[in-house]
Motif scaffolding. Structure first.
Motif, short mmCIF file in Angstrom:
data_model
loop_
_atom_site.label_atom_id
_atom_site.label_comp_id
_atom_site.label_asym_id
_atom_site.label_seq_id
_atom_site.Cartn_x
_atom_site.Cartn_y
_atom_site.Cartn_z
N ALA A 1 0.84 -1.20 0.00
CA ALA A 1 0.00 0.00 0.00
C ALA A 1 0.87 1.25 0.00
O ALA A 1 0.63 2.21 -0.76
CB ALA A 1 -0.93 -0.01 1.22
N LEU A 2 1.90 1.21 0.82
CA LEU A 2 2.81 2.35 0.88
C LEU A 2 3.47 2.58 -0.48
O LEU A 2 3.55 3.71 -0.98
CB LEU A 2 3.88 2.08 1.96
CG LEU A 2 4.70 3.29 2.40
CD1 LEU A 2 3.77 4.34 3.03
CD2 LEU A 2 5.77 2.86 3.42
N ALA A 3 3.94 1.49 -1.09
CA ALA A 3 4.58 1.59 -2.40
C ALA A 3 3.61 2.15 -3.43
O ALA A 3 3.97 3.01 -4.25
CB ALA A 3 5.09 0.22 -2.84
N ALA A 4 2.36 1.68 -3.38
CA ALA A 4 1.36 2.16 -4.35
C ALA A 4 1.18 3.68 -4.21
O ALA A 4 1.12 4.40 -5.20
CB ALA A 4 0.04 1.44 -4.15
N ILE A 5 1.11 4.16 -2.97
CA ILE A 5 0.92 5.60 -2.73
C ILE A 5 2.09 6.39 -3.32
O ILE A 5 1.92 7.34 -4.08
CB ILE A 5 0.77 5.89 -1.22
CG1 ILE A 5 -0.51 5.22 -0.69
CG2 ILE A 5 0.75 7.39 -0.95
CD1 ILE A 5 -0.58 5.15 0.82
N VAL A 6 3.31 5.96 -2.94
CA VAL A 6 4.51 6.70 -3.37
C VAL A 6 4.65 6.67 -4.89
O VAL A 6 4.88 7.71 -5.53
CB VAL A 6 5.76 6.11 -2.69
CG1 VAL A 6 7.02 6.73 -3.27
CG2 VAL A 6 5.69 6.31 -1.19
N LEU A 7 4.48 5.47 -5.49
CA LEU A 7 4.69 5.34 -6.94
C LEU A 7 3.60 6.08 -7.73
O LEU A 7 3.87 6.68 -8.77
CB LEU A 7 4.71 3.87 -7.33
CG LEU A 7 5.93 3.09 -6.83
CD1 LEU A 7 5.67 1.59 -6.90
CD2 LEU A 7 7.16 3.44 -7.67
N PHE A 8 2.38 6.04 -7.23
CA PHE A 8 1.28 6.75 -7.89
C PHE A 8 1.57 8.25 -7.88
O PHE A 8 1.39 8.94 -8.90
CB PHE A 8 -0.04 6.42 -7.17
CG PHE A 8 -1.27 7.00 -7.83
CD1 PHE A 8 -1.47 6.90 -9.20
CD2 PHE A 8 -2.25 7.62 -7.06
CE1 PHE A 8 -2.62 7.42 -9.79
CE2 PHE A 8 -3.41 8.14 -7.64
CZ PHE A 8 -3.59 8.04 -9.01
N ALA A 9 2.06 8.76 -6.74
CA ALA A 9 2.41 10.18 -6.67
C ALA A 9 3.56 10.50 -7.63
O ALA A 9 3.53 11.51 -8.35
CB ALA A 9 2.79 10.55 -5.23
N LEU A 10 4.56 9.62 -7.64
CA LEU A 10 5.70 9.82 -8.54
C LEU A 10 5.24 9.87 -9.99
O LEU A 10 5.65 10.76 -10.77
CB LEU A 10 6.71 8.69 -8.33
CG LEU A 10 7.91 8.66 -9.28
CD1 LEU A 10 8.78 9.90 -9.09
CD2 LEU A 10 8.75 7.40 -9.05
N ALA A 11 4.38 8.94 -10.36
CA ALA A 11 3.87 8.92 -11.74
C ALA A 11 3.12 10.21 -12.05
O ALA A 11 3.24 10.77 -13.14
CB ALA A 11 2.96 7.70 -11.95
N GLY A 12 2.38 10.71 -11.05
CA GLY A 12 1.63 11.96 -11.25
C GLY A 12 2.55 13.13 -11.53
O GLY A 12 2.33 13.92 -12.46
N VAL A 13 3.62 13.23 -10.73
CA VAL A 13 4.58 14.32 -10.94
C VAL A 13 5.23 14.19 -12.31
O VAL A 13 5.40 15.17 -13.05
CB VAL A 13 5.66 14.28 -9.82
CG1 VAL A 13 6.75 15.29 -10.11
CG2 VAL A 13 5.02 14.54 -8.46
N TRP A 14 5.53 12.95 -12.69
CA TRP A 14 6.17 12.68 -13.98
C TRP A 14 5.25 13.12 -15.13
O TRP A 14 5.68 13.74 -16.10
CB TRP A 14 6.48 11.19 -14.10
CG TRP A 14 7.65 10.87 -14.97
CD1 TRP A 14 8.01 11.47 -16.15
CD2 TRP A 14 8.63 9.86 -14.72
NE1 TRP A 14 9.13 10.89 -16.66
CE2 TRP A 14 9.54 9.89 -15.80
CE3 TRP A 14 8.82 8.92 -13.70
CZ2 TRP A 14 10.63 9.02 -15.88
CZ3 TRP A 14 9.90 8.05 -13.79
CH2 TRP A 14 10.80 8.11 -14.87
N VAL A 15 3.97 12.80 -14.99
CA VAL A 15 3.00 13.18 -16.03
C VAL A 15 2.91 14.71 -16.13
O VAL A 15 2.81 15.27 -17.22
CB VAL A 15 1.61 12.58 -15.72
CG1 VAL A 15 0.52 13.23 -16.57
CG2 VAL A 15 1.63 11.08 -15.98
N ALA A 16 3.00 15.39 -14.98
CA ALA A 16 2.88 16.86 -14.97
C ALA A 16 4.09 17.52 -15.61
O ALA A 16 3.96 18.48 -16.37
CB ALA A 16 2.69 17.35 -13.55
N TYR A 17 5.30 17.00 -15.31
CA TYR A 17 6.50 17.72 -15.74
C TYR A 17 7.34 16.98 -16.76
O TYR A 17 8.16 17.58 -17.43
CB TYR A 17 7.36 18.06 -14.51
CG TYR A 17 6.62 18.93 -13.52
CD1 TYR A 17 6.39 20.28 -13.81
CD2 TYR A 17 6.14 18.40 -12.33
CE1 TYR A 17 5.69 21.07 -12.92
CE2 TYR A 17 5.43 19.18 -11.44
CZ TYR A 17 5.21 20.53 -11.73
OH TYR A 17 4.52 21.32 -10.87
#
Lengths: 529, 383
Positions: free
Chosen positions: B213-229
């Motif tokens: 669950a922790l990994a999913a949260i962190v990786l999902f956020a990382l993917a979001g930042v990647w998509v933005a920038y």
């Protein structure tokens, strides 16, 4: 230009994976109903032996079913993977029955199969029986939808080509669903599955009797299988004749090919019982024929002519020229969608667009096709006559054998003489592979016989393939070859192990007091088999 | 003939876009825990007895769950034939890898416990683990590549040409997307194990579930930042007629970094998707920690719903953008089936899907309760 090696390997892969998948499907179709019948007897009579029969044949069913599921997923994905132009070109029609198969059939079958195996001690007797029947219906519904899809490939009805979207689009779903080819093929195919299930039960039970094991169990199983098998064997041949009749309406080339009839004969045509067709000379090197018979079977009349192969090739010339005209009009429409003149031409000629596309295997600029190109394309409409001729005869010969086999078994069963003559048991045991031979011959006839078409008259097979690389195909073929070979060995090994172990000799669920299984319940007035 | 359809084409296409989401989310929520449990098998269960318990948790239901994937494939074929044609052929070898997993998985479940030999069983356990990890990962990598755009183009007969290979799919962003998928499905599988088992298996599942669950949260956020920038999103630069014929060559589109987030400005309600993704995963993390199995399982399902919806609404109206020919990208407005097919399929789905949900619920009700050595012992059919 389309890479013909990729096309050939794609065809090989599809044929191999489909034929492999269909080793498991017929047994699922047949055994599921046999299990449901046996369990019905158990529920009606309360005799424990009938539950043990259901459980044992259920174990064999499960081993087979896992392979059916595993190889079935491949089929669902391969249209898009290897036949992407096909998927685009006819997905508007062909996709719907596949989705409906999931909605109506796979969910039913797959959801209740879990309860069939795991629900014995969690459900009432009647509740579990309902589950077993639902599994059987689910399996058979899936055959219905896939054969509606396949029937449309043989006889594409209820659809038109739309130049704006560059594909076939549906105009009449009822015509697709009630396609007479699909309906005849459905009953023919599931009946073949019932024959397979019945033969499996006959052969395994014979082996027990030959070994002197599980006598009661084996004789009862055989009695059920003999009557079920006889009905199915009759139905498979009658409906096979029906689909043969339907074929003459829609796929004249296929019937001319499977009868090796090169030239139109005066009606009613003679049937070739044995022939050695020569593809190059377009004649039979040798043939024994019976006068009139083919015309009578094929057209159910004495006056209707059946066209020969050479005559059909002749008529293909005109269709190809029309197809080229349609193709040129289509190009004009693409350049200028408002070109009313081109649209008028296209509206008239589009039904033969597919014939025009046949020239694409010879040259890309088909508008400039020479008469030789057209002749070549017309010749490519001839399927492989010797393969069709002989696979048809294998199928029909075995179909007649199954009627005789099950009629004899039924006769012996009704006189309680099953197993008295050991040689009859050996015959049953060695007949085990025959339904599979007949079924695969039937599919070979239906699908190889449709070539060069993916969709009869609409889309040539070579034109339908994905633009994959040779390496893609080599890798995927190697994967299938290795995986499917290993799994085949494991499957047969486990099936033999389950058969050697045999049915349970005790009640695993302990729901009834010991000894209750020998006493029929007095309250039930159900018939006993 | 098309006049018999009482809904306009645009609405039908929108409904089918939503239904496609429902089916893919249905697959991820239902078959997702089967995949997650397969991936966890060798780690949460040490002895043969424990492994049999874990396998029998999904034993009665995995076949039905897998149909969500089959139906998903069938529905894409029926409703968006071009999407089916381009993606399945373009991702050919990736699909082959998934197929290997889907071929060995049913056999693994069914055959593993047919023979008592420990070597035989441990080999099948590895197979089941592979069959859980690989589709979870590759399907995520595929979604990552959809966000990046696949290298395909059409000729004017709408024949597809794919200009890439398997290894080009394994870009860093796509791998992060793959890990989002893997961690979320492991979380989901672990959540079911804490619910359906007890003792050491449930304890281990709780530990792995928390990390996942922790990994999913962190990786999902990382993917979001990647998509933005980090990556380009596709934007339509011509008007597209939502009622027009399905031909993707009639529009133009361009690529701008961060453009996949522009929908959230236009339609702020779409923010609900990523919010549910994060909230679900956080609550699942809490659920594992405070030992509320039902809550954990439901919230991890919500997380899956949110994460997959996030990818879907970010792409809207694109279904499959093209990295080499942005004008050829597939949108829900120009890659669908005909109006009549969408309508007939909608009627069928509206009829059958509620029935399917009802009998699926019935199956789960019959099979309710924890799986233990005792519950398996009596059934000769148990895996």
């Amino acid at each position: 230009m389309i890479d013909m090696d990729v096309v050939t390997l794609s065809r090989l892969q599809f044929a191999a994976t489909a034929m492999y998948h269909f080793l498991f499907v017929p047994l699922t179709l047949g055994l599921s109903f046999l299990m449901a019948i046996m369990e019905s007897v158990y529920v009606m009579t309360g005799r424990e032996i009938w539950r043990r029969m259901t459980l044992f044949w259920g174990t064999c069913f499960g081993i087979n079913f896992a392979m059916g599921v595993a190889t079935g997923v491949v089929m669902e994905f391969q249209f898009g993977m290897n036949w992407s132009y096909y998927s685009h070109y006819v997905g508007d029609i062909f996709g719907a029955p596949l989705a409906l198969e999931g909605l109506m059939a796979f969910f039913l079958e797959a959801s209740f199969i879990g309860l069939f195996f795991f629900g014995w001690d969690r459900m009432s007797k009647v509740g579990h029986l309902v589950v077993t029947w639902l599994v059987a219906f689910g399996a058979n519904f899936s055959a219905l939808w896939i054969l509606i899809a396949n029937g449309w490939m043989q006889h594409p009805v209820g659809a038109v080509f739309n130049p704006d979207t560059m594909r076939m689009e549906v105009t009449d779903f009822m015509a697709v669903i009630f396609n007479p080819v699909a309906q005849a093929k459905f009953v023919h195919t599931v009946s073949a599955g019932y024959v397979t299930g019945a033969m499996f039960v006959m052969a395994v039970s014979s082996w027990y009797l030959l070994r002197g094991r599980h006598q009661e169990f084996a004789k009862r199983s055989m009695a059920v299988a003999a009557s079920f098998g006889l009905a199915a064997a009759l139905s498979v041949v009658v409906l096979g004749d029906e689909s043969g009749y339907v074929t003459t309406e829609n796929q004249k080339m296929k019937i001319a090919g499977m009868e090796a009839m090169w030239h139109t004969e005066p009606a009613p045509a003679a049937i070739n019982v044995i022939a050695f067709p020569n593809m190059e000379k377009q004649e039979n090197s040798f043939a024994i024929s019976i006068p009139y018979l083919l015309g009578i079977i094929g057209t159910r009349s004495l006056t209707t002519e059946l066209p020969g192969i050479v005559n059909l090739v002749d008529s293909a010339h005109g269709k190809i020229r029309d197809g080229i005209t349609a193709y040129s009009a289509l190009q004009k429409i693409r350049a200028n969608p408002a070109d009313a003149e081109a649209r008028a031409v296209f509206d008239e000629k589009w039904p033969n667009l597919g014939y025009g596309l046949l020239v694409k295997q010879i040259r890309t600029d088909i508008e400039n096709a020479t008469p030789e190109d057209i002749a070549k394309a017309a010749n490519s409409t001839i399927p492989n006559v010797p393969v069709l001729f002989w696979s048809f005869r294998v199928m029909v010969g075995l179909g007649l054998y199954f009627i005789a086999f099950f009629a004899a078994a039924f006769w012996l069963a009704s006189r309680h003489q099953l197993g008295e003559k050991r040689w009859t048991l050996w015959v049953a045991l060695f007949s085990l592979p025959l339904p599979w031979v007949a079924i695969e011959s039937g599919w070979l006839l239906a699908e190889y016989g449709r070539q060069p078409w993916a969709i009869e008259g609409v889309l040539p097979t070579f034109y339908a393939a994905s633009g994959l690389t040779l390496w893609d195909l080599v890798i995927s073929l190697a994967i299938f070859l290795i995986l499917y070979s290993v799994l085949a060995v494991i499957e047969v090994f486990l099936m033999l192990k389950a058969i050697k172990k045999g049915p349970l000799d005790h009640n695993p669920f302990e729901t009834a007091p010991a000894g209750a299984d020998v006493l029929p319940k007095p309250a039930t007035a159900a018939p006993k088999l | 003939m098309h006049d018999i359809v009482p809904i306009d084409y645009e609405t039908l296409r929108l409904i089918w876009w939503l239904l496609l989401g429902v089916l893919l989310i249905g697959f991820a929520v239902m078959d997702g825990f089967d995949l997650g449990i397969g991936a966890l098998l060798p780690f949460v269960a040490k002895t043969d007895e424990e492994r049999r318990i874990v396998i029998n948790v999904v034993g009665p239901v995995w076949e039905g769950n897998q149909v969500w994937l089959i139906l998903g494939g069938g529905a894409i074929f029926a409703a968006f034939p071009l999407l089916y044609a381009v993606s399945f052929s373009g991702l050919y070898l990736a699909m082959m890898v998934i197929l290997i997993a889907l071929i060995v998985r049913p056999v693994g479940f069914k055959y593993r416990s047919k023979i008592g030999d420990p070597g035989w069983r441990s080999k099948w356990d590895m197979v089941l683990c592979f069959a859980g990890v690989v589709p979870s990962l590759i399907l995520g990598v595929a979604v990552g590549n959809v966000l990046l755009g696949l290298p395909f183009e059409f000729d004017d007969t709408l024949r597809t040409f794919y200009r890439g290979n398997f290894f080009q799919l394994l870009t860093p962003f796509a791998l992060v997307a793959g890990l989002v998928s893997l961690s979320m499905l492991i979380m989901h599988g672990a959540a079911l194990l804490t619910w359906k088992t007890s003792g050491p298996i449930a304890d281990r599942a709780r530990t792995y579930g928390r990390w996942a669950a922790l990994a999913a949260i962190v990786l999902f956020a990382l993917a979001g930042v990647w998509v933005a920038y980090g990556i380009g999103g596709h934007v339509l630069t011509s008007v597209i007629d939502p009622n027009g014929p399905s031909n993707p060559l009639g529009k133009t589109a361009t690529v701008t970094t961060g453009a996949w987030l522009s929908n959230y400005k236009t339609y702020p309600w779409m923010m609900a998707a990523p919010i549910l993704g994060f909230a679900g995963a956080v609550l699942a993390l809490v659920g594992f920690t405070v030992r509320k199995p039902a809550l954990t399982f439901i919230t991890s399902g919500v997380a899956i719903f949110g994460i997959i919806s996030t990818a879907g609404v970010s792409l809207f109206p694109f279904l499959l953008p093209s990295s080499i020919s942005p004008n050829a990208g597939l949108t829900l407005w120009d890659a669908s089936s005909s109006k009549l097919t969408l309508w007939v399929m909608l009627l069928s789905t509206a009829f059958f899907l509620p029935i399917i949900l009802l009998y699926t619920a019935f199956v789960y009700r019959v099979m309710r309760g924890k799986v233990t050595s005792d519950s398996m012992g009596k059934n000769p059919n148990a895996y």
